[in-house]
Design an enzyme around this catalytic site. Structure first.
Site, PDB file in Angstrom:
ATOM      1  N   CYS A 194       0.800  -1.228   0.000  1.00  0.00           N
ATOM      2  CA  CYS A 194       0.000   0.000   0.000  1.00  0.00           C
ATOM      3  C   CYS A 194       0.834   1.280   0.000  1.00  0.00           C
ATOM      4  O   CYS A 194       0.828   2.020  -0.982  1.00  0.00           O
ATOM      5  CB  CYS A 194      -0.955   0.006   1.176  1.00  0.00           C
ATOM      6  SG  CYS A 194      -2.249  -1.232   1.002  1.00  0.00           S
TER       7      CYS A 194
ATOM      8  N   LYS B 136       6.638  -6.372   7.199  1.00  0.00           N
ATOM      9  CA  LYS B 136       6.440  -6.029   8.609  1.00  0.00           C
ATOM     10  C   LYS B 136       6.072  -7.313   9.340  1.00  0.00           C
ATOM     11  O   LYS B 136       5.727  -8.315   8.701  1.00  0.00           O
ATOM     12  CB  LYS B 136       5.350  -4.971   8.768  1.00  0.00           C
ATOM     13  CG  LYS B 136       3.965  -5.465   8.398  1.00  0.00           C
ATOM     14  CD  LYS B 136       2.945  -4.429   8.778  1.00  0.00           C
ATOM     15  CE  LYS B 136       1.542  -4.965   8.587  1.00  0.00           C
ATOM     16  NZ  LYS B 136       0.529  -4.002   8.918  1.00  0.00           N
TER      17      LYS B 136
HETATM   18  C1  UDX Z   1      -1.195   0.568   5.546  1.00  0.00           C
HETATM   19  C2  UDX Z   1      -2.128   1.481   6.352  1.00  0.00           C
HETATM   20  O1  UDX Z   1      -1.703   1.478   7.723  1.00  0.00           O
HETATM   21  C3  UDX Z   1      -3.550   1.000   6.243  1.00  0.00           C
HETATM   22  O2  UDX Z   1      -4.420   1.908   6.909  1.00  0.00           O
HETATM   23  C4  UDX Z   1      -3.944   0.914   4.772  1.00  0.00           C
HETATM   24  O3  UDX Z   1      -5.244   0.358   4.660  1.00  0.00           O
HETATM   25  C5  UDX Z   1      -2.956   0.056   4.012  1.00  0.00           C
HETATM   26  O4  UDX Z   1      -1.626   0.533   4.198  1.00  0.00           O
HETATM   27  P1  UDX Z   1      -0.150  -1.858   5.893  1.00  0.00           P
HETATM   28  O5  UDX Z   1       0.438  -1.738   4.531  1.00  0.00           O
HETATM   29  O6  UDX Z   1      -0.790  -3.140   6.285  1.00  0.00           O
HETATM   30  O7  UDX Z   1      -1.251  -0.716   6.131  1.00  0.00           O
HETATM   31  O8  UDX Z   1       1.048  -1.583   6.909  1.00  0.00           O
HETATM   32  P2  UDX Z   1       1.397  -0.637   8.134  1.00  0.00           P
HETATM   33  O9  UDX Z   1       1.221  -1.376   9.399  1.00  0.00           O
HETATM   34  O10 UDX Z   1       0.756   0.687   8.042  1.00  0.00           O
HETATM   35  O11 UDX Z   1       2.980  -0.486   7.884  1.00  0.00           O
HETATM   36  C6  UDX Z   1       3.468  -0.011   6.633  1.00  0.00           C
HETATM   37  C7  UDX Z   1       4.965  -0.034   6.603  1.00  0.00           C
HETATM   38  O12 UDX Z   1       5.500   1.003   7.407  1.00  0.00           O
HETATM   39  C8  UDX Z   1       5.624  -1.316   7.117  1.00  0.00           C
HETATM   40  O13 UDX Z   1       6.690  -1.658   6.246  1.00  0.00           O
HETATM   41  C9  UDX Z   1       6.140  -0.940   8.484  1.00  0.00           C
HETATM   42  O14 UDX Z   1       7.254  -1.715   8.870  1.00  0.00           O
HETATM   43  C10 UDX Z   1       6.516   0.510   8.245  1.00  0.00           C
HETATM   44  N1  UDX Z   1       6.570   1.334   9.440  1.00  0.00           N
HETATM   45  C11 UDX Z   1       5.462   1.531  10.211  1.00  0.00           C
HETATM   46  C12 UDX Z   1       7.750   2.004   9.756  1.00  0.00           C
HETATM   47  O15 UDX Z   1       8.758   1.845   9.052  1.00  0.00           O
HETATM   48  N2  UDX Z   1       7.779   2.811  10.846  1.00  0.00           N
HETATM   49  C13 UDX Z   1       6.704   3.017  11.629  1.00  0.00           C
HETATM   50  O16 UDX Z   1       6.820   3.773  12.586  1.00  0.00           O
HETATM   51  C14 UDX Z   1       5.499   2.351  11.309  1.00  0.00           C
END
Ligand code: UDX
Length: 461
Positions: free
Chosen positions: A272, A334
């Site tokens: 996403c 993640k």
């Molecule tokens: C995201 C949105 O959160 C969600 O609302 C939308 O519907 C789809 O996209 P998702 O892709 O499942 O969801 O992952 P998310 O938990 O948001 O994490 C995205 C990425 O950011 C991951 O690679 C995670 O490791 C990274 N991340 C998250 C960071 O690098 N630092 C942070 O502080 C938080």
């Protein structure tokens, strides 16, 4: 109600199972026959906590079935479009061909009074185009999905908001629609679908198509910006001698800022955030407002540099990369997911291998998908097997089981006890106490002098 769900991937399979749980009779449609048969057996075709139970319950009860034939959607009151909208090859533009194909397959089976509901993430303007292509008497709503992988079941059954983009004639009366939707309208139909969630007090916003489409991309752009902001501070800290983890920690006490999505580390990936910010930039350019979101290119670039900085950190820890044996812990983008799309962890493993390191990757759930995406890398199913005889251990995805690793036990099986924590997830002091050279992205764990306690050193991070 009778509900059809088109596209049974990370979004659609969860949505279909959740709709059955809410008491509806659900048919999920997907072009992939293998996926459909796994789903009909009540099993999940990918790793998502809680989903297998929901699928087993729905299919056993006969409330949930899956099919490859769009004709099986005939007779449903609501048809959800949940197909993927990936990034186009060679540009940032969203590729809508799955969406167009799903709607083309569904169109002959629609009857007047049906409501089609888009949940896929789309460039603003898509809903208006699709609405014009529907048969007479069929209404379209856009109802973006905000679920996070790994928390998808809970996010679907307990969302923090519901957003309905509905036809202009339904929003013409401003706030009134929100209170009492027009009977027979798209908003009223969605209220019936989500009756249990609304009874639980979930806030819902009824608005126009454009606002609903933008609600999703704006949220994801903001989250990506927060993450890259933290990682930009990390770049500064690394040269200025600061500790980025402690720095964002100070910011998080400010209630206006908060601490979520300010994690310092390897940055964002997944199906996403990366493609959504690129598609948003591309769409804004088309609309002549590219400057308004030009900062998203910088957000993307900062995110990419996290991976470069991680490579350099491993290189400096090992005194070079060529021929060094490196274990990368984590391949999923993640924790709690097997998804490796745009995974920072897998990309880091690839970059290290590209620099001549002998890389072995492990992950609790994502090895099969990682192997398909990066067959050139070596994989190990267990941490012990991955780290045996290596020159460095690199934490790339912060799975809970990696946080709980015993540094003393691991020190006994590696060749050199060097740790690079790219997620700031480990207690580096404990690893150092067990004899490790332990480093992390963002200048964390800098040893400073605490003037208030003469003669004592204070370790932050
Ligand atoms: C995201 C949105 O959160 C969600 O609302 C939308 O519907 C789809 O996209 P998702 O892709 O499942 O969801 O992952 P998310 O938990 O948001 O994490 C995205 C990425 O950011 C991951 O690679 C995670 O490791 C990274 N991340 C998250 C960071 O690098 N630092 C942070 O502080 C938080």
């Amino acid at each position: 109600m009778k509900v059809s769900v088109h596209g049974c991937g990370y979004l659609g399979a969860v949505h279909a199972a959740a709709m059955a749980q809410l008491g509806h009779e659900v048919v999920g449609i997907d072009v992939d026959a293998a996926k459909v048969s796994v789903l009909n057996a009540g099993r999940a075709p990918f790793y998502e906590p809680g989903l297998p139970d929901l699928l087993a319950e729905g299919t056993t009860r006969g409330a949930l079935l899956f099919s490859t034939d769009a004709a099986d959607a005939a007779g449903a009151d609501v048809h959800f479009l949940c197909v993927g909208t990936p990034q186009s090859a060679g540009s940032g533009v969203a590729d809508l061909h799955h969406l167009d194909a799903a709607l083309a397959a569904l169109r002959p089976h629609l009857r007047p009074g049906d409501v089609v509901v888009g949940k896929s993430t789309v460039p603003v303007g898509t809903a208006a185009r699709l609405a014009a292509e529907l048969p007479d008497g069929v209404r379209l709503a856009w109802n973006p999905e905000f679920l996070r992988e790994g928390h998808a079941v809970d996010d679907t059954l307990h969302p923090d908001r519901l957003v309905y983009g509905v036809p202009r004639d339904e929003v013409a009366d401003g706030g009134e629609t929100a209170r009492s939707p027009e009977p027979g309208g798209a908003a009223a139909r969605l209220d019936a679908v989500y009756a249990r969630l609304l009874a639980d007090g979930v806030p819902r916003v009824v608005t126009d198509y454009a606002t609903a489409e933008l609600a999703k991309v704006a949220a994801n752009a903001f989250l990506a910006t927060k993450i890259s902001f933290a990682n930009a501070m990390a770049e500064v800290c690394e040269v200025a001698g600061g500790d980025a983890v402690a720095l964002v920690g100070t910011m998080s006490y400010d209630a206006r800022i908060g601490g979520d999505y300010l994690g310092v580390g390897l940055g964002f990936g997944g199906g996403c955030l990366p493609k959504d910010i690129r598609a948003f930039s591309a769409r804004a350019e088309e609309l002549g407002v590219g400057r308004a979101v030009a900062f998203l290119e910088e957000v993307d670039a900062i995110n990419d540099r996290c991976r470069d900085r991680a490579v350099e950190l491993v290189r400096s820890a090992c005194g070079g990369l060529a021929g060094r044996r490196v274990a990368v812990l984590g391949a999923a983008f993640k924790p709690d997911s097997d998804d490796v799309r745009s995974s920072p962890a897998l990309d880091l493993a690839r970059r290290l291998a590209g620099e001549g390191a002998d890389v072995v990757v492990t992950d609790p759930q994502a090895i099969a998908l990682a192997q398909a995406a990066a067959p050139e890398l070596r994989y190990a199913t267990e941490v012990a097997e991955a780290v045996a005889g290596v020159d460095a251990v690199v934490l790339a995805t912060e799975w809970p089981e990696y946080r709980d690793l015993d540094p003393a036990a691991l020190a006994a099986v590696v060749r050199s006890a060097r740790l690079v924590d790219t997620r700031n997830a480990l207690d580096l002091a404990a690893w150092r106490a067990a004899g490790w050279d332990a480093r992390s992205l963002g200048g964390a764990s800098v040893v400073t002098h605490d003037a208030s306690r003469p003669g004592e050193e204070m370790v932050t991070g």
